[in-house]
Design an enzyme around this catalytic site. Structure first.
Site, short mmCIF file in Angstrom:
data_model
loop_
_atom_site.label_atom_id
_atom_site.label_comp_id
_atom_site.label_asym_id
_atom_site.label_seq_id
_atom_site.Cartn_x
_atom_site.Cartn_y
_atom_site.Cartn_z
N THR A 33 0.39 -5.68 12.51
CA THR A 33 1.47 -5.65 13.50
C THR A 33 0.99 -5.99 14.90
O THR A 33 1.78 -6.24 15.78
CB THR A 33 2.15 -4.26 13.52
OG1 THR A 33 1.12 -3.28 13.41
CG2 THR A 33 3.08 -4.10 12.37
N GLN A 48 3.59 -3.44 -3.03
CA GLN A 48 2.20 -3.05 -2.87
C GLN A 48 1.47 -3.07 -4.21
O GLN A 48 0.30 -3.44 -4.29
CB GLN A 48 2.11 -1.65 -2.24
CG GLN A 48 0.70 -1.28 -1.85
CD GLN A 48 0.66 -0.04 -0.96
OE1 GLN A 48 1.54 0.19 -0.16
NE2 GLN A 48 -0.40 0.75 -1.11
N ARG A 68 10.63 -2.99 10.67
CA ARG A 68 9.63 -3.89 11.25
C ARG A 68 10.27 -5.20 11.67
O ARG A 68 11.27 -5.62 11.12
CB ARG A 68 8.54 -4.20 10.22
CG ARG A 68 7.89 -2.99 9.64
CD ARG A 68 7.11 -2.25 10.72
NE ARG A 68 6.56 -1.01 10.20
CZ ARG A 68 5.46 -0.94 9.48
NH1 ARG A 68 4.81 -2.03 9.19
NH2 ARG A 68 5.01 0.21 9.05
N HIS A 121 -6.94 3.16 12.22
CA HIS A 121 -7.47 2.31 11.15
C HIS A 121 -8.93 2.58 10.84
O HIS A 121 -9.47 2.09 9.87
CB HIS A 121 -7.35 0.83 11.54
CG HIS A 121 -5.94 0.34 11.64
ND1 HIS A 121 -5.41 -0.12 12.82
CD2 HIS A 121 -4.96 0.26 10.72
CE1 HIS A 121 -4.15 -0.49 12.61
NE2 HIS A 121 -3.84 -0.26 11.35
N HIS A 133 -6.35 -0.06 15.79
CA HIS A 133 -6.52 1.12 16.63
C HIS A 133 -7.27 2.16 15.82
O HIS A 133 -7.59 1.93 14.66
CB HIS A 133 -5.18 1.63 17.15
CG HIS A 133 -4.14 1.84 16.09
ND1 HIS A 133 -4.15 2.92 15.25
CD2 HIS A 133 -3.09 1.07 15.72
CE1 HIS A 133 -3.12 2.83 14.42
NE2 HIS A 133 -2.47 1.73 14.68
N LYS A 157 -0.79 14.59 16.85
CA LYS A 157 -1.12 13.40 16.08
C LYS A 157 -2.48 12.87 16.48
O LYS A 157 -2.78 12.71 17.66
CB LYS A 157 -0.09 12.30 16.34
CG LYS A 157 1.11 12.39 15.46
CD LYS A 157 1.67 10.99 15.21
CE LYS A 157 3.04 11.06 14.58
NZ LYS A 157 4.08 11.51 15.52
N LYS A 199 7.10 7.49 8.43
CA LYS A 199 8.48 7.34 8.89
C LYS A 199 8.56 6.12 9.78
O LYS A 199 8.91 6.20 10.95
CB LYS A 199 8.93 8.60 9.61
CG LYS A 199 7.89 9.10 10.56
CD LYS A 199 8.31 10.37 11.20
CE LYS A 199 7.13 10.88 11.98
NZ LYS A 199 7.29 11.81 12.95
N LYS A 240 -3.38 9.42 19.07
CA LYS A 240 -2.33 9.05 20.00
C LYS A 240 -2.55 9.81 21.30
O LYS A 240 -2.81 11.00 21.28
CB LYS A 240 -0.96 9.45 19.45
CG LYS A 240 -0.62 8.76 18.16
CD LYS A 240 0.11 7.48 18.40
CE LYS A 240 0.62 6.92 17.09
NZ LYS A 240 1.16 5.61 17.18
N THR A 241 -2.44 9.12 22.38
CA THR A 241 -2.41 9.84 23.64
C THR A 241 -1.03 9.59 24.22
O THR A 241 -0.25 8.84 23.65
CB THR A 241 -3.45 9.29 24.63
OG1 THR A 241 -3.08 7.96 24.97
CG2 THR A 241 -4.83 9.30 24.02
N ASP A 245 -1.02 9.57 2.06
CA ASP A 245 0.38 9.20 1.91
C ASP A 245 0.54 7.96 1.04
O ASP A 245 1.65 7.60 0.66
CB ASP A 245 1.01 8.97 3.28
CG ASP A 245 0.27 7.93 4.09
OD1 ASP A 245 -0.93 7.74 3.85
OD2 ASP A 245 0.89 7.30 4.96
#
Length: 431
Positions: free
Chosen positions: A40, A177, A86, A48, A45, A233, A82, A236-237, A198
């Site tokens: 994407t 997938q 896209r 990954h 980040h 999370k 969630k 994430k900031t 997940d």
RNA sequence: GGGGAGAUACCAAAGUGGCCAACUGGGGCAGACUGUAAAUCUGUUGGCAUACGCCUUCGGAGGUUCGAAUCCUUCUCUCCCCA
């Protein structure tokens, strides 16, 4: 020579679920295994990183890592997370992202054309050749709806408390997938898919498909989702993701992210995100426990990960910047730093420019930070910060919006260092 | 196709004609304490204003009213149940 990959992941706490006999197969022969990533953006980040580390260990154990770029699946959106709808990526962007991602992955994986060289594949390359009819006939036929419905990710959406419902597109995701896995099984003899916990449902649809369609055997390993001890999370900031690309997240910010990790998390993360051995890690943990205030864990963690992603030089710069910003630096010390060092320290920190003429007569803090520049969104926010004692300029506390700033305040005759709280810096350049 | 429920600030969720810039919780930001940790406590969290106060906001559009997040009309979207 094959090393025990599963054992390696196990002590690192990187296994959530594993299919029976996976370990045996991996010890017996060198196999190909894959992890999927959505393209994407043109950078990965730190979310990954776990996947990359799994592939890294996989390769070190003597197996062949495949990095699957989800050019096709990225267009659909996985219901397991969630994710929002896209956007379609055009082909050019897709290829660009693929190249960039491969480039970043090459810091973790060996692409050397040896037998177990890493390979990047893109499912767009085969999915785009499928017609809808091909798909429902060749793939859909082998899997029952009952089977698909029994997946947690689907069940939750249909009968869970939220009862969100799901579109057919999302429902089909696991088949798409699964098709990837099937393709890779055929073309690379790929027998292992890895991913976050997940992904378990989606992965097993793939192994099922391989068994029913080809009578083949394929395996799965998932790792726990990375969490933070305070429930937030990971990765994430407030400003968004921590990227691997230094144009999106500067090495300094990257380094700081790891330095700021809590003790509890640091113990977990150092096992997951570094290649240090069990002995080394045990020693560091021990050291940390005896002298927690020295933050051995965070320092080593930040050092290892930053070096792996950005290299030694960037690490050194990030360290230097951290010393200046968090040591007991005073106004005088700031003023003594030469310009090039100064600039390199603040690389990646938000910057604003202002005309020097504005400064000649002096300017109030309020006008400077909320009007001439947008260091603060609004005057109200600025006022609250000042009233709470959270604002410094050039390491000196500001206690009133009316305080005047003039050219004599400039560092190197050019810069103002604005500090909000302990960790947020902004640089104003004046010329 | 029929019936029902719903859309409120970053998220969750109260409010059902004036006391609402909107309870509360989470999250964010800042302060104290510390170790750039955790926990805890305090302040703050639409914009402008030192302040009195003013302006914009409760899915969209229109209306009723001295006054609407709250009532009416209509549109859009979401979920549930039945066919």
């Amino acid at each position: 020579m094959i090393k025990n990959f599963v054992e390696e992941l196990r002590w690192r706490g990187m296994i959530h679920d594993i299919m029976p006999e996976t370990e045996e197969i991996l010890m017996k022969e060198s196999v190909a295994g894959y992890v999927g990533i959505d393209p994407t953006a043109d950078s990965l980040h730190i979310g990954h990183l776990v996947s990359l580390m799994m592939l890294r260990h996989f390769q070190e154990a003597g197996h062949k890592p495949l990095l699957l770029i989800g050019g096709a699946t990225g267009m659909i959106g996985d219901p397991s997370g969630k994710s929002e709808e896209r956007n379609l990526l055009d082909l050019e962007t897709l290829r660009h992202n693929q190249e960039s991602i491969k480039n970043q992955a090459s810091r973790f994986l060996r692409f050397d054309n040896s037998a177990n060289s890493a390979v990047v594949v893109n499912n767009y390359d085969w999915m785009s050749r499928f017609s809808f009819l091909d798909f429902i006939r060749d793939i859909g036929k082998h899997i029952t709806v009952n089977y698909m419905m029994s997946k947690d990710s689907v069940k939750k959406r249909i009968t869970g408390d939220a009862r969100e419902g799901m579109s057919f597109t999302e429902f089909s995701y696991q088949l798409v997938q699964g098709t990837d896995y099937l393709e890779l099984y055929k073309s690379y003899n790929c027998k292992l898919q890895m991913g976050g916990s997940d992904q378990w449902g989606n992965i097993t649809t793939g192994t099922e498909l391989i068994r029913r369609k080809l009578g083949g055997e394929a395996f799965a390993i998932t790792c726990p989702l990375i969490t933070k001890s305070d429930g937030g999370k990971f990765g994430k900031t407030e400003k968004g993701n921590i990227w691997l690309d230094k144009n999106y997240t500067s090495p300094y910010q990257f380094y700081q992210f790891w330095i700021n990790v809590s003790d509890e998390d640091a113990e977990k993360y150092i096992k997951i995100f570094t290649l240090l051995t069990k002995q080394e890690i045990d020693a560091i943990v021990e050291q940390h426990r005896t002298q927690p205030h020295l933050r051995f864990l965070q320092n080593r963690l930040a050092e290892e990960v930053t070096t792996m992603v950005h290299g030694e030089e960037e690490l050194a710069a990030a360290r230097k910047a951290s010393q200046i910003l968090f040591g007991n630096t005073t106004h005088d010390m700031l003023a003594e730093i030469d310009e090039s060092t100064f600039l390199s320290v603040f690389e990646g920190v938000p910057q604003f420019n202002i005309e020097k003429s504005e400064m000649n007569a002096g300017i109030s803090v309020g006008a400077l930070l909320a009007e001439k520049t947008k260091v603060f969104e609004s005057k109200g926010e600025l006022r609250r910060t000042v009233q709470g004692g959270g604002l410094s300029i050039n390491k000196e506390k500001i206690d009133s919006l009316e305080q005047m700033v003039t050219v004599t305040n400039l560092l190197n005759n050019k810069y103002l260092l604005v500090q909000k709280g302990k960790k947020n810096y902004t640089l104003i350049t004046c010329q």
